[in-house]
Structures are given as C-alpha cells and as structure tokens.
Design a protein around this motif. Structure first.
Motif, PDB file in Angstrom:
ATOM      1  N   LEU A  25      26.038  39.715  32.506  1.00  0.00           N
ATOM      2  CA  LEU A  25      25.499  38.879  31.293  1.00  0.00           C
ATOM      3  C   LEU A  25      25.509  37.501  31.546  1.00  0.00           C
ATOM      4  O   LEU A  25      24.596  37.009  31.056  1.00  0.00           O
ATOM      5  CB  LEU A  25      26.854  39.125  30.089  1.00  0.00           C
ATOM      6  CG  LEU A  25      26.894  40.271  29.215  1.00  0.00           C
ATOM      7  CD1 LEU A  25      28.157  40.225  28.403  1.00  0.00           C
ATOM      8  CD2 LEU A  25      25.544  40.479  28.398  1.00  0.00           C
ATOM      9  N   CYS A  26      26.310  36.819  32.516  1.00  0.00           N
ATOM     10  CA  CYS A  26      26.239  35.519  32.734  1.00  0.00           C
ATOM     11  C   CYS A  26      25.020  35.538  33.648  1.00  0.00           C
ATOM     12  O   CYS A  26      24.394  34.283  33.856  1.00  0.00           O
ATOM     13  CB  CYS A  26      27.454  35.137  33.561  1.00  0.00           C
ATOM     14  SG  CYS A  26      29.014  35.077  32.734  1.00  0.00           S
ATOM     15  N   ALA A  27      24.508  36.295  34.194  1.00  0.00           N
ATOM     16  CA  ALA A  27      23.328  36.342  35.092  1.00  0.00           C
ATOM     17  C   ALA A  27      21.949  36.576  34.229  1.00  0.00           C
ATOM     18  O   ALA A  27      20.861  36.287  34.787  1.00  0.00           O
ATOM     19  CB  ALA A  27      23.083  37.176  36.225  1.00  0.00           C
ATOM     20  N   ASP A  28      22.031  36.890  32.977  1.00  0.00           N
ATOM     21  CA  ASP A  28      20.869  37.326  32.078  1.00  0.00           C
ATOM     22  C   ASP A  28      20.456  35.865  31.344  1.00  0.00           C
ATOM     23  O   ASP A  28      21.196  35.151  30.444  1.00  0.00           O
ATOM     24  CB  ASP A  28      21.538  38.194  31.078  1.00  0.00           C
ATOM     25  CG  ASP A  28      20.346  39.035  30.266  1.00  0.00           C
ATOM     26  OD1 ASP A  28      19.528  37.945  29.824  1.00  0.00           O
ATOM     27  OD2 ASP A  28      20.260  40.115  29.887  1.00  0.00           O
ATOM     28  N   ALA A  29      19.199  35.480  31.681  1.00  0.00           N
ATOM     29  CA  ALA A  29      18.633  34.339  31.333  1.00  0.00           C
ATOM     30  C   ALA A  29      18.552  34.288  29.895  1.00  0.00           C
ATOM     31  O   ALA A  29      18.760  33.312  29.029  1.00  0.00           O
ATOM     32  CB  ALA A  29      17.396  34.182  31.910  1.00  0.00           C
ATOM     33  N   ALA A  30      18.368  35.578  29.222  1.00  0.00           N
ATOM     34  CA  ALA A  30      18.181  35.564  27.753  1.00  0.00           C
ATOM     35  C   ALA A  30      19.504  35.364  26.939  1.00  0.00           C
ATOM     36  O   ALA A  30      19.830  34.507  25.893  1.00  0.00           O
ATOM     37  CB  ALA A  30      17.679  36.980  27.273  1.00  0.00           C
ATOM     38  N   VAL A  31      20.577  35.970  27.611  1.00  0.00           N
ATOM     39  CA  VAL A  31      21.820  35.687  27.003  1.00  0.00           C
ATOM     40  C   VAL A  31      22.289  34.080  27.311  1.00  0.00           C
ATOM     41  O   VAL A  31      22.968  33.636  26.202  1.00  0.00           O
ATOM     42  CB  VAL A  31      23.134  36.471  27.647  1.00  0.00           C
ATOM     43  CG1 VAL A  31      24.392  35.993  27.385  1.00  0.00           C
ATOM     44  CG2 VAL A  31      22.731  37.924  27.520  1.00  0.00           C
ATOM     45  N   GLN A  32      21.929  33.471  28.225  1.00  0.00           N
ATOM     46  CA  GLN A  32      22.342  32.192  28.499  1.00  0.00           C
ATOM     47  C   GLN A  32      21.631  31.256  27.530  1.00  0.00           C
ATOM     48  O   GLN A  32      22.252  30.274  26.880  1.00  0.00           O
ATOM     49  CB  GLN A  32      21.782  31.781  29.943  1.00  0.00           C
ATOM     50  CG  GLN A  32      22.143  30.188  30.303  1.00  0.00           C
ATOM     51  CD  GLN A  32      22.130  29.551  31.412  1.00  0.00           C
ATOM     52  OE1 GLN A  32      22.730  30.483  32.575  1.00  0.00           O
ATOM     53  NE2 GLN A  32      21.449  28.459  31.940  1.00  0.00           N
ATOM     54  N   ALA A  33      20.392  31.566  27.097  1.00  0.00           N
ATOM     55  CA  ALA A  33      19.547  30.885  26.281  1.00  0.00           C
ATOM     56  C   ALA A  33      20.149  31.058  24.783  1.00  0.00           C
ATOM     57  O   ALA A  33      20.307  30.018  24.079  1.00  0.00           O
ATOM     58  CB  ALA A  33      18.152  31.357  26.115  1.00  0.00           C
ATOM     59  N   THR A  62      22.132  24.001  31.059  1.00  0.00           N
ATOM     60  CA  THR A  62      22.801  24.876  31.817  1.00  0.00           C
ATOM     61  C   THR A  62      24.044  25.613  31.163  1.00  0.00           C
ATOM     62  O   THR A  62      25.049  26.124  32.046  1.00  0.00           O
ATOM     63  CB  THR A  62      23.201  24.046  33.223  1.00  0.00           C
ATOM     64  OG1 THR A  62      24.231  23.012  32.730  1.00  0.00           O
ATOM     65  CG2 THR A  62      22.058  23.380  33.999  1.00  0.00           C
ATOM     66  N   LEU A  63      24.098  25.284  29.819  1.00  0.00           N
ATOM     67  CA  LEU A  63      25.360  26.076  29.407  1.00  0.00           C
ATOM     68  C   LEU A  63      25.062  27.537  29.102  1.00  0.00           C
ATOM     69  O   LEU A  63      23.750  28.000  28.486  1.00  0.00           O
ATOM     70  CB  LEU A  63      25.569  25.509  27.921  1.00  0.00           C
ATOM     71  CG  LEU A  63      26.189  23.875  28.108  1.00  0.00           C
ATOM     72  CD1 LEU A  63      26.290  23.563  26.398  1.00  0.00           C
ATOM     73  CD2 LEU A  63      27.519  24.075  28.553  1.00  0.00           C
ATOM     74  N   GLY A  64      25.977  28.473  29.390  1.00  0.00           N
ATOM     75  CA  GLY A  64      25.973  29.636  29.019  1.00  0.00           C
ATOM     76  C   GLY A  64      26.910  30.376  29.088  1.00  0.00           C
ATOM     77  O   GLY A  64      28.126  29.882  28.802  1.00  0.00           O
ATOM     78  N   PRO A  65      27.297  31.772  29.097  1.00  0.00           N
ATOM     79  CA  PRO A  65      28.409  32.528  28.708  1.00  0.00           C
ATOM     80  C   PRO A  65      29.431  32.109  29.812  1.00  0.00           C
ATOM     81  O   PRO A  65      30.821  32.066  29.204  1.00  0.00           O
ATOM     82  CB  PRO A  65      27.877  33.877  28.935  1.00  0.00           C
ATOM     83  CG  PRO A  65      26.978  33.955  29.569  1.00  0.00           C
ATOM     84  CD  PRO A  65      25.983  32.881  29.197  1.00  0.00           C
ATOM     85  N   ALA A  66      29.210  31.641  30.881  1.00  0.00           N
ATOM     86  CA  ALA A  66      30.374  31.322  31.716  1.00  0.00           C
ATOM     87  C   ALA A  66      30.839  30.204  31.466  1.00  0.00           C
ATOM     88  O   ALA A  66      32.254  29.950  31.360  1.00  0.00           O
ATOM     89  CB  ALA A  66      29.774  31.348  33.336  1.00  0.00           C
ATOM     90  N   GLN A  67      30.141  29.021  30.688  1.00  0.00           N
ATOM     91  CA  GLN A  67      30.683  27.819  30.562  1.00  0.00           C
ATOM     92  C   GLN A  67      31.527  27.915  29.032  1.00  0.00           C
ATOM     93  O   GLN A  67      32.439  27.288  28.871  1.00  0.00           O
ATOM     94  CB  GLN A  67      29.559  26.685  30.183  1.00  0.00           C
ATOM     95  CG  GLN A  67      29.074  26.254  31.629  1.00  0.00           C
ATOM     96  CD  GLN A  67      28.319  27.033  32.417  1.00  0.00           C
ATOM     97  OE1 GLN A  67      27.549  28.046  31.592  1.00  0.00           O
ATOM     98  NE2 GLN A  67      28.125  27.169  33.618  1.00  0.00           N
ATOM     99  N   LEU A  68      31.064  28.797  28.306  1.00  0.00           N
ATOM    100  CA  LEU A  68      31.605  29.316  26.923  1.00  0.00           C
ATOM    101  C   LEU A  68      33.014  29.660  27.319  1.00  0.00           C
ATOM    102  O   LEU A  68      33.960  29.320  26.628  1.00  0.00           O
ATOM    103  CB  LEU A  68      30.610  30.052  26.153  1.00  0.00           C
ATOM    104  CG  LEU A  68      31.030  30.457  24.720  1.00  0.00           C
ATOM    105  CD1 LEU A  68      31.317  29.244  24.096  1.00  0.00           C
ATOM    106  CD2 LEU A  68      30.306  31.477  24.236  1.00  0.00           C
ATOM    107  N   LEU A  69      33.222  30.802  28.086  1.00  0.00           N
ATOM    108  CA  LEU A  69      34.326  31.324  28.585  1.00  0.00           C
ATOM    109  C   LEU A  69      35.361  30.129  29.104  1.00  0.00           C
ATOM    110  O   LEU A  69      36.443  30.214  28.822  1.00  0.00           O
ATOM    111  CB  LEU A  69      34.276  32.481  29.591  1.00  0.00           C
ATOM    112  CG  LEU A  69      35.201  33.288  29.956  1.00  0.00           C
ATOM    113  CD1 LEU A  69      36.137  33.987  28.684  1.00  0.00           C
ATOM    114  CD2 LEU A  69      35.176  34.307  30.944  1.00  0.00           C
ATOM    115  N   ALA A  70      34.854  29.461  29.869  1.00  0.00           N
ATOM    116  CA  ALA A  70      35.802  28.307  30.440  1.00  0.00           C
ATOM    117  C   ALA A  70      36.268  27.581  29.368  1.00  0.00           C
ATOM    118  O   ALA A  70      37.485  26.986  29.426  1.00  0.00           O
ATOM    119  CB  ALA A  70      35.002  27.388  31.308  1.00  0.00           C
ATOM    120  N   ALA A  71      35.356  27.302  28.248  1.00  0.00           N
ATOM    121  CA  ALA A  71      35.947  26.393  27.119  1.00  0.00           C
ATOM    122  C   ALA A  71      36.864  27.251  26.426  1.00  0.00           C
ATOM    123  O   ALA A  71      37.757  26.564  25.633  1.00  0.00           O
ATOM    124  CB  ALA A  71      34.907  25.846  26.331  1.00  0.00           C
TER     125      ALA A  71
END
Length: 303
Positions: A25-33, A62-71
């Motif tokens: 999911l983190c590598a998916d550009a559509a999910v990041q957008a 550059t915000l995406g699911p990885a950054q969201l999870l970190a928050a």
C-alpha cells in the motif's frame, strides 16, 4: 486490497500478512495521493509533515500512508499524542463513509492498531481447548475493521484509540463466548477447574475499560492501581461509558458519578473546583446524572 472480513491464511499469520500488504500500500502511488488529499483537506498535512520529516507544498507532496502511520503511532506506539488523536478521528470519519476510500481508511486504522490487536489476541488465547493465536487474530482484525467502519468511535469523548480497543474487545469476547457455548459443556467444565482469579479475557477487558475510562476523564487523579480495581468499580465505569456513548450522560455527568462512587471518592468541593462550579451545583449534577443513568438502564417496551 485485503478483505479483512475473510482474510486468507498464510504461513506467517494474519499480522505478518497485514505488514506485507501494508508495504504494498505504501508503494502505491494512488494510495499515497489519496492520503495526501485527505490530510490537506482535513488541514492536518503541515502537522503530520512536521512530525514525520515530510515535505508538503503546492509542488511537492511526499505524505502518504507511511507518514500517516508514523503520526498515528507516536512515542513507540503509545497513542497518546494530541496530533495522533486528531489524525485518528479524521481517518475514522472517512472510514464511516460508503465509498472505496472508506475501506482504505479502515485498513489504515487496522494497521495503526496492530500493536493493540496483538495484545488483545494474546489475552484471548486460552491454554486449553480454545482457538489458536492466528484464529483469534483473524477474529480481532475483522472486529477492529468493523468497529472502524461503524461510525461510532470518532464522535465519542476521550481518546479514540482507547474507545476502538474497548469496542473491539467487546466484539471479540462476545464471539468467543458464543463459540465456547457451541462447543458444549466440556470446555465450560474444564474452565471451571481454573482458579477464581481473573482470566485472560477478563483481565484484557478490565484493562480496556480502565483505559477508556481514563481517556474519558472518569478516573480521578490518584485512582487505584489495576490490582485494587474491583469488579463493581469496573462494572460502574462500563455502565457510565456506555451511557456517555449513547448520549444519556454528558462527560461532566459521567465524571460526577465516577469520581464519587469509588473507594477513594473525590470530595465534592475539590470536584466542583476542578469543574469550575460550586459544591452544591456539583451534588445536584450528580443526583440528576444518577437518575439519568438509572433511567437508561430500564428495559424499553417492545415495539
């Protein structure tokens, strides 16, 4: 995307599979957008970027699911940060929707709550005659997903993570209890051979109730330790939390009851001072709150 209601089994188990899928999911550009758009719309992008070393402006996102999870998992996974609460509430609001983005939002909630889900799963695995860790893990993840989609959590007072844990644990305990009934009396008799102390399920539920009560401000400063918390106290806290959830009691009403009916009650004068009112007004609030709580517990006539 993973069907969390009917997850397939893998050699590594449900939680390993969730982590593998999360990487995809983190590598998916559509999910990041999509995640970036959510954070910008909810006016959380700058705060999340600040705590995750990401960059957001009109040209670079550059915000995406990885950054969201970190928050959502500050301080080594302890979801106690004000920003984590705000972000989790925002994601839960989206998870309560009916479009594809709601499913993605609920999946993100599941990933954020994996540490708590693992603890719940361990607490429900019985040493004899019960389901395996992976079986209970599947059940816990499915319950967590359903609770996230329910739309009930983000509207409650207190910390949303604690409320998520409490509702999920209730679902899991109810399903396991039904499962034990279906297995017949043999397992029940075996469980009766155990000592009279709290078992894993009861200990996990007690922890969840205390966590939710603390988040809602129902535990006074200097409250009793876990070992000293009685069953009656836990039952009262659960009743008050349920009444607050349904709107029968306000947060102040809940505190008026919970602070008074404990082994070490908060004096009315001190409680009133904390609430910014008088002792007399606080006593009247408690009296009305007790009446509303009793009324909420009365069985309703069938329609």
């Amino acid at each position: 995307m993973l069907d969390v209601l009917h997850p397939a089994r893998t050699a590594g188990g449900i939680f390993d599979r969730l982590d593998v899928e999360w990487a995809a999911l983190c590598a998916d550009a559509a999910v990041q957008a999509a995640v970036t758009d959510w954070l910008v719309t909810d006016r959380l992008a700058d705060d999340v970027a600040a705590v995750t070393d990401a960059v957001t402006d009109t040209w670079v996102r550059t915000l995406g699911p990885a950054q969201l999870l970190a928050a959502l998992r500050p301080r080594d996974g302890a979801m106690t940060d004000a920003l984590a609460d705000a972000v989790l509430r925002a994601v839960l609001r989206r998870a309560a929707g009916r479009d594809r983005s709601a499913v993605l939002a609920a999946r993100i909630v599941v990933q954020a709550m994996i540490p708590a889900a693992v603890r719940m799963t361990r607490g429900q695995v019985r040493p004899f005659g019960g389901r395996s860790f992976d079986d209970v893990g599947h059940m816990t993840v499915a319950a967590l997903f359903e609770v996230a989609r329910s739309g009930r959590i983000h509207t409650r007072p207190g910390r949303p993570a604690a409320n998520l844990v409490l509702d999920t644990l209730r679902h899991v305990c109810a399903e396991l209890a039904a499962d034990r009934e279906e297995r017949g009396a043999g397992l029940a008799l075996a469980e009766d051979l155990a000592d009279t102390e709290l078992g894993p399920a009861e200990m996990a539920e007690a922890w969840a109730i205390r966590t939710a009560a603390t988040a809602a401000g129902l535990q006074p400063v200097g409250a009793m330790s876990e070992a000293e918390t009685s069953r009656a106290r836990l039952e009262l806290l659960e009743l008050v939390l349920d009444a607050m959830d349904t709107g029968a009691l306000s947060p102040a009403d809940g505190r008026a009851i919970a602070w008074h009916y404990t082994a070490a009650p908060v004096p009315d004068a001190e409680a009133a001072s904390r609430a910014g009112t008088t002792a007399g007004a606080w006593q009247r609030r408690r009296s009305r709150a007790v009446a509303r709580l009793k009324s909420s517990l009365q069985p309703r006539p069938a329609a």
